[in-house]
Design a protein around this motif. Sequence first.
Motif, PDB file in Angstrom:
ATOM      1  N   ASP A 559       0.832  -1.228  -0.015  1.00  0.00           N
ATOM      2  CA  ASP A 559      -0.072  -0.017  -0.137  1.00  0.00           C
ATOM      3  C   ASP A 559       0.946   1.031   0.034  1.00  0.00           C
ATOM      4  O   ASP A 559       2.135   1.200   0.101  1.00  0.00           O
ATOM      5  N   TRP A 565       0.700  -6.544   2.327  1.00  0.00           N
ATOM      6  CA  TRP A 565      -0.657  -7.283   2.113  1.00  0.00           C
ATOM      7  C   TRP A 565      -0.652  -8.455   1.412  1.00  0.00           C
ATOM      8  O   TRP A 565      -0.012  -8.586   0.399  1.00  0.00           O
ATOM      9  N   TYR A 612      -5.469  -4.684  -4.538  1.00  0.00           N
ATOM     10  CA  TYR A 612      -4.923  -3.699  -5.390  1.00  0.00           C
ATOM     11  C   TYR A 612      -5.370  -2.314  -4.556  1.00  0.00           C
ATOM     12  O   TYR A 612      -6.560  -2.171  -4.525  1.00  0.00           O
ATOM     13  N   PHE A 613      -4.729  -1.451  -4.273  1.00  0.00           N
ATOM     14  CA  PHE A 613      -5.395  -0.434  -3.560  1.00  0.00           C
ATOM     15  C   PHE A 613      -5.235   1.200  -4.574  1.00  0.00           C
ATOM     16  O   PHE A 613      -4.451   1.156  -5.474  1.00  0.00           O
ATOM     17  N   GLY A 617      -5.379   5.243  -0.902  1.00  0.00           N
ATOM     18  CA  GLY A 617      -5.492   4.111   0.242  1.00  0.00           C
ATOM     19  C   GLY A 617      -6.839   4.163   0.811  1.00  0.00           C
ATOM     20  O   GLY A 617      -6.985   3.375   1.841  1.00  0.00           O
ATOM     21  N   LEU A 620      -9.938  -0.577  -1.650  1.00  0.00           N
ATOM     22  CA  LEU A 620      -9.259  -2.040  -1.698  1.00  0.00           C
ATOM     23  C   LEU A 620      -9.918  -2.753  -2.756  1.00  0.00           C
ATOM     24  O   LEU A 620     -11.015  -3.354  -2.389  1.00  0.00           O
ATOM     25  N   LYS A 674      -8.803   6.189   5.099  1.00  0.00           N
ATOM     26  CA  LYS A 674      -7.614   5.135   4.616  1.00  0.00           C
ATOM     27  C   LYS A 674      -7.858   3.964   5.256  1.00  0.00           C
ATOM     28  O   LYS A 674      -8.332   3.711   6.490  1.00  0.00           O
TER      29      LYS A 674
END
Length: 677
Positions: A559, A565, A612-613, A617, A620, A674
Amino acid sequence: MNRKQIIKDPQNGNKAEAFEAFDDIPANPDPSRTIGDVIAARYGRRALLKGMLGTSAATALFGASALAAARQGSAATPTAASRYAFDELASGIDETHHVARGYDADVLLRWGDPIFADAPDFDVMNQSAEAQLQQFGYNNDYVGFLPLNAEGTRGLLCVNHEYTNEEVMFPNLGRQDKAEFAGMTRELVEIEMAAHGGSVVEVARGPDGKWAVVRSGALNRRISPLTTAMVLDGPAAGHPRMQTSADPSGLEVIGTLNNCAGGMTPWGTWLMAEENFHGYFWTDRLDFDGEPDLSGQPEAAQMARYGVPGMWYAWGKYHTRLNIDKEPNEANRFGWVVEVDPMDPLSKPVKHTALGRFAHEGAETTLSKDGRLVIYMGDDARFEYLYKYVSRGAVSEDRAANAQLLSDGTLYAARFEADGTVQWLPLVHGQGPLTAENGFASQADVLIDARLAADALGATPMDRPEDATPRGDGTAYVMLTNNSRRKASQTDAANPRPESRFGHIIEIKEDGGDHAAARGQWSILVKCGDPAIAEVGAEWHPDTSQHGWFGSPDNSAMDADGRLWVATDQGSNWGRTGKSDGLYGVETGGALRGHSKLFFRCPAGAELCGPYFTPDGETLFLAVQHPGTDGTTDLKGFGRASTFEDPATRWPDFDPQMPPRPSVVVVTRQGGGKIAS
């Protein structure tokens, strides 16, 4: 092993070899053997291939109380503050998805959803290839996001569609016998082909904070192995080994196969990684054991090294270009990284041969200190290699010039030394053993046969290297999913566990913090599996809870705050953990290094892909693949293989007339803000 014994489970590498590790386990194992050893010996290969290796098998051998006791742990309170600010989700497995408290996880795109204004609505009982080419494809894997406005509230989702599960995709079909494919017609095959490839779909976030598909988006696009023409580029383009009767130039190919993970370039193009392409090729020539007969094939050794033909699908019965008897060079035109320009729906995707041919899992990009493009790539099969590519030129503001960076550079394979260093070995014709005398007549041969070139260089055979996620400081994290075939005599410092069923994560710190460096330092971040079972040999931070440990790391993401992650893919073997696949935040430094927390988990039988961010942020994107399929014989209360009519779950619709549908899920924080901050 004959074809009837080969399961179509594309996350396990070469399926014809997938379970050979269990053949030589003695019938009466000694007390020092692991639970997995005993189960394997008792049940044998046939049971393993039928998906019986899991909780039910372990319970039959050891009793439910013993298995439960082995998995008991305490939800330890970390002794240091976690960088992941969320209340950990409880692990488990059931028919739906779950996310940490305080977050919404909404289904955004399902298999079959129309992605064009004039596309037909999904009719699962009346599918057609024509309709599928206008609808979201099957088994969404990699997800990338390209913003279309400064706020990041509009953008393009770029999604890979890896493979199809026909047993839950089509009515009245059930499990297919891979020897005959009796139920598969040309019509069904072409629907499958249309459901592969990729989708570009515009999405937008509304005033209520919810994301939605923009069906009228001018950039929406479907890419498939049925219809999409692609350009071959780089050193192998036009080579005689790339030429076919349909393309004597060796410069153009129709479609892309088995697109697993991928990446986005700094200039906004999408990289689709072709993984287990070998499974789509066919032959009519079988030996007395029912195995492909490669005698007389000019590329028999290369085909064998890549597992061609895999014969997982019936496509080659109807599309002769996928039959190696008729087009032996066609397989050389797959196994590459494909670049797509999402901003130009009329552009031809490009297969970049400079990045090498293998079972690509991911193509994650970053920059060297002097601005060159660096791409990390795993070859997702047992005993295969980790690679990276470094461009010759630097990334610039000139988008057209950047397109050349993927054609002119050096591909490297990794050798992990026992002293904790990693050496990057260049795959360059004429250097070291990569000469005509050793079977490499040109750079094209080196790249077409990248596996053989890495063999010759002495790269380190790994435990199924998958995603390799870089961070801007010269660090990269390599997901090593598992390798049940590794024997004790084959272990090494970087792959230390024999018959590793849970995998591990390696951290690489490139020299000078430069991703283009030819050398670096490596260490093991975590050894996955249940830390409460000593023989597993798991290593986590001691404060990791019973919910936070996991097995089989696969996809990963970094991120904007540099936090790692990790998404898991246990295949049919989730019974070894008793947990569905999910997404975890894994600490990579400080007092909590090696600590992990569960954030999201999948419905039964599903795998989690594509974390995938968005740049801010606050969003997701997650891909939930093949819900209701993997390991459902071990699912308590179900205990059988799923079919279209009788699936283990009907996620995400829970409509009695609808089978489970692979889907993209979008996660946002309730009230905004976020994620995990």
